[in-house]
Design an enzyme around this catalytic site. Structure first.
Site, short mmCIF file in Angstrom:
data_model
loop_
_atom_site.label_atom_id
_atom_site.label_comp_id
_atom_site.label_asym_id
_atom_site.label_seq_id
_atom_site.Cartn_x
_atom_site.Cartn_y
_atom_site.Cartn_z
N HIS A 1 0.83 -1.21 0.00
CA HIS A 1 0.00 0.00 0.00
C HIS A 1 0.86 1.26 0.00
CE1 HIS A 1 -4.08 -1.68 0.76
NE2 HIS A 1 -3.40 -2.68 1.29
N GLU B 1 -9.31 -11.42 5.70
CA GLU B 1 -8.41 -10.80 6.68
C GLU B 1 -9.20 -10.48 7.94
OE1 GLU B 1 -5.39 -6.95 7.12
OE2 GLU B 1 -7.06 -6.87 5.71
#
Length: 376
Positions: free
Chosen positions: A26, A215
């Site tokens: 990210h 997740e």
């Protein structure tokens, strides 16, 4: 395998020198703390620490609460300094420089343009600014005798219901640096089906998709990513292990059975973008434990799932791809052959044309062979 926090070795070879592929990385999770301080001063941002080392520690501490919502709160700080062309360009340039230093030869950088409009930029202007920074860093790397290739993964925030607009943005820039689409953010309560129009559009444009799933939510989220999102890869996907039952084990073997979803993911070679340190911080693996050797990574690898190793957010986890590979090696006794397998999995899963993926795989294999020969 490891010798210090900065040096990780496999079979006597420095992992940092090995060619690597980073698929789940990210942009807003990889800012240098000093950059946050300098850009923050320009906009009068109130920071929890004004020394780079202290700020780096703050990020790690704040991200280790054991749940995804608290982890995500820290991004308010990094995103705040990425609201201008200058800020985006600098962050992207430095990000690629850090990938080069990490030995990455192909990286996909994911980020959400809709979070960077507070300074008056348009969606398209944000993508152009990030690409400009990427291009500058690639040019610098070439001048230094290094070679790296980068693709942008344009991300839509799953709670914001702008998926179709962001999907269209991604496709507009498909020949100018953008290679794929993602949805991210709070997973539980925001299933991929909410963005179905975006995924329908992307499918009609033959545009590849990865989806954060498995997740902070379980098997239903993974099902949604696959069948609503048509995901080719699962962002994390670690909780697919919830569909694996350990029947019995002895000193040498573990006998398991796979549920239908896990069997599908394995048989179709759906890629798992596993991020070990991040998975520990967010509590994604709490069902199995809270140490690296509790991570189901090795179970998935041994069962033949398409596992890849990723950093997720370099700043929040104070990590690199080199470090993640080193930590896994320490936990599970992986050797150079295993590390090469993870990189070949990633190369084969990159959002590139087939011929280019094959060339990338050849580069990975050649790099590992050369390192092995040199270390012999």
């Amino acid at each position: 395998m490891s010798t210090s926090d900065d040096d990780y070795y496999s079979d006597g070879i420095d992992i940092r020198d090995l060619p690597k592929v980073s698929l789940h990385d990210h942009l807003d999770g990889g800012l240098r703390p000093q950059t946050i301080i300098e850009l923050g001063e320009q906009i009068g941002l109130d920071l929890p620490a004004t020394e780079a080392e202290d700020l780096a520690d703050w990020f790690v501490d704040s991200c280790s609460a054991g749940n995804l919502p608290d982890y995500l709160k820290t991004f308010d700080l990094s995103i705040a300094v990425m609201q201008s062309e200058q800020g985006l360009r600098r962050v992207a340039r430095e990000f690629v420089e850090d990938l080069v230093d990490d030995g990455v030869v192909y990286g996909e950088i994911r980020w959400a343009p809709e979070q960077h409009l507070q300074g008056g930029l348009s969606l398209d202007q944000t993508v152009v600014a990030v690409q400009a920074g990427i291009d500058e860093a690639i040019d610098d790397a070439v001048r230094d005798g290094r070679d790296i290739r980068i693709g942008q993964l344009v991300t839509a925030m799953r709670h914001a219901d702008r998926g179709l607009e962001i999907a269209e943005l991604a496709v507009r820039h498909r020949d100018r640096g953008v290679v794929g689409f993602d949805i991210a953010g709070a997973e539980a309560g925001f299933p991929p089906s909410r963005q179905r129009a975006a995924f329908d559009y992307l499918a009609s444009e033959y545009f590849p998709v990865t989806v954060h799933a498995g997740e902070a939510d379980g098997l239903d989220s993974i099902r949604g990513a696959l069948f609503d999102g048509r995901a080719l890869r699962l962002g994390h996907g670690v909780r697919i292990a919830e569909d694996i039952t350990i029947e019995r084990s002895d000193d040498e073997n573990v006998y398991v059975s796979l549920g239908r979803l896990a069997q599908w993911v394995k048989d179709r070679e759906i890629v798992l973008e596993l991020s070990p340190s991040s998975n520990l911080q967010t509590g994604a693996i709490e069902r199995w434990g809270d140490e690296m050797d509790d991570h189901p990574f090795d179970l998935l690898y041994q069962l033949g799932f398409r596992v890849t190793v990723n950093v997720d957010n370099r700043t929040m986890s104070a990590t690199t791809l080199t470090r993640e590979l080193g930590l896994l090696g320490d936990a599970f006794g992986y050797d150079l052959r295993d590390l090469e397998s993870f990189q070949l999995n990633a190369a084969a899963s990159a959002f590139l044309p087939l011929e280019e993926r094959e060339e990338l795989s050849e580069r990975i294999s050649a790099g590992f062979e050369a390192a092995d020969n040199e270390g012999a």
